[in-house]
Design an enzyme around this catalytic site. Sequence first.
Site, PDB file in Angstrom:
ATOM      1  N   GLU A 297      -7.693  -1.197   5.823  1.00  0.00           N
ATOM      2  CA  GLU A 297      -6.343  -1.432   5.375  1.00  0.00           C
ATOM      3  C   GLU A 297      -5.455  -2.042   6.737  1.00  0.00           C
ATOM      4  OE1 GLU A 297      -5.743   2.559   2.626  1.00  0.00           O
ATOM      5  OE2 GLU A 297      -5.449   2.944   4.055  1.00  0.00           O
TER       6      GLU A 297
ATOM      7  N   ASP B 196       1.139  -1.059  -0.041  1.00  0.00           N
ATOM      8  CA  ASP B 196      -0.037   0.266   0.287  1.00  0.00           C
ATOM      9  C   ASP B 196       0.635   1.400   0.270  1.00  0.00           C
ATOM     10  OD1 ASP B 196      -1.900   1.487   0.270  1.00  0.00           O
ATOM     11  OD2 ASP B 196      -2.886   0.485   2.143  1.00  0.00           O
TER      12      ASP B 196
HETATM   13  C1  5RP Z   1      -5.647   6.006   1.837  1.00  0.00           C
HETATM   14  C2  5RP Z   1      -3.973   5.776   2.046  1.00  0.00           C
HETATM   15  C3  5RP Z   1      -3.006   6.063   0.782  1.00  0.00           C
HETATM   16  O1  5RP Z   1      -2.098   4.744   0.723  1.00  0.00           O
HETATM   17  C4  5RP Z   1      -2.726   7.143   0.610  1.00  0.00           C
HETATM   18  O2  5RP Z   1      -3.707   8.552   0.991  1.00  0.00           O
HETATM   19  C5  5RP Z   1      -1.131   7.322  -0.310  1.00  0.00           C
HETATM   20  O3  5RP Z   1      -1.830   7.081  -1.473  1.00  0.00           O
HETATM   21  P1  5RP Z   1      -1.761   8.112  -3.183  1.00  0.00           P
HETATM   22  O4  5RP Z   1      -0.664   6.714  -3.382  1.00  0.00           O
HETATM   23  O5  5RP Z   1      -2.634   8.037  -4.145  1.00  0.00           O
HETATM   24  O6  5RP Z   1      -0.663   9.217  -2.750  1.00  0.00           O
HETATM   25  O7  5RP Z   1      -4.182   5.990   3.414  1.00  0.00           O
HETATM   26  O8  5RP Z   1      -6.186   5.225   3.556  1.00  0.00           O
END
Ligand code: 5RP
Length: 227
Positions: free
Chosen positions: A107, A85
């Site tokens: 998550e 993630d």
């Molecule tokens: C969602 C998150 C995302 O992983 C975080 O906001 C990063 O997003 P991106 O990859 O679009 O920069 O925590 O809850």
Amino acid sequence: MSEIINDKQSVAIHAANLVEDGMLVGLGTGSTANYFIEALARRKQEEQLQFSTVSSSVVSMMKAQQLGLDLVAIEHIRQLDLYVDGADEVSPEMSLLKGRGFDLVKEKLLAKASEQFYVLIDNSKLVIRIGEVFPIPVEVTPFSWQMVLRSLQQIGGEGELRKNTAGDGLAITSHGSLVLDMTFDSSLEAVELNMELNAIPGVVEHGIFYQLATHVFMAKDGVVVER
Ligand code: 5RP
């Protein structure tokens, strides 16, 4: 002409290349996670890599489905091999801030249940202290928000309920919770905040991911390094 690849894509491709045959892989949510899902789908198509996935949100589930990945429902799993993630902030000791989206609960569940948790970032996400750039999202059961806000204020927090994108109502998470976006005194470290937030009744989940990441991969100008 070769495709132009940004840092989020570079780090996503790097992580997808670390997936092994037979793994159960958790799919995060956000733009970096989407690049990871695309890179995984390419490996499945080009190398016939065999793996299953479990998604942290409806958005990542739909993306995985569109690309033909095998999906297992989160209800059916007890643990997984790898969770991948993005994050909004990463501190030097690998604490994370997540949750600008609406899927914190899944998550964090997947991050905790996973043997390995790869966090994928570009260098804009590095901070000295969690909460330095973004407020800390605190998901609350709707009926408890005032009591939770008071508890948060008692430990020095300031904040308010998150608005929806149109700004004409409140944001509601995938699980029907409200979100308090909170800032705290800079002397409060992630370790203390994590403990405090975990102990407040009415808090469903919060955006500090403390001691969950096993690896942080960061791309800068196309070069991927492990932090
Ligand atoms: C969602 C998150 C995302 O992983 C975080 O906001 C990063 O997003 P991106 O990859 O679009 O920069 O925590 O809850």
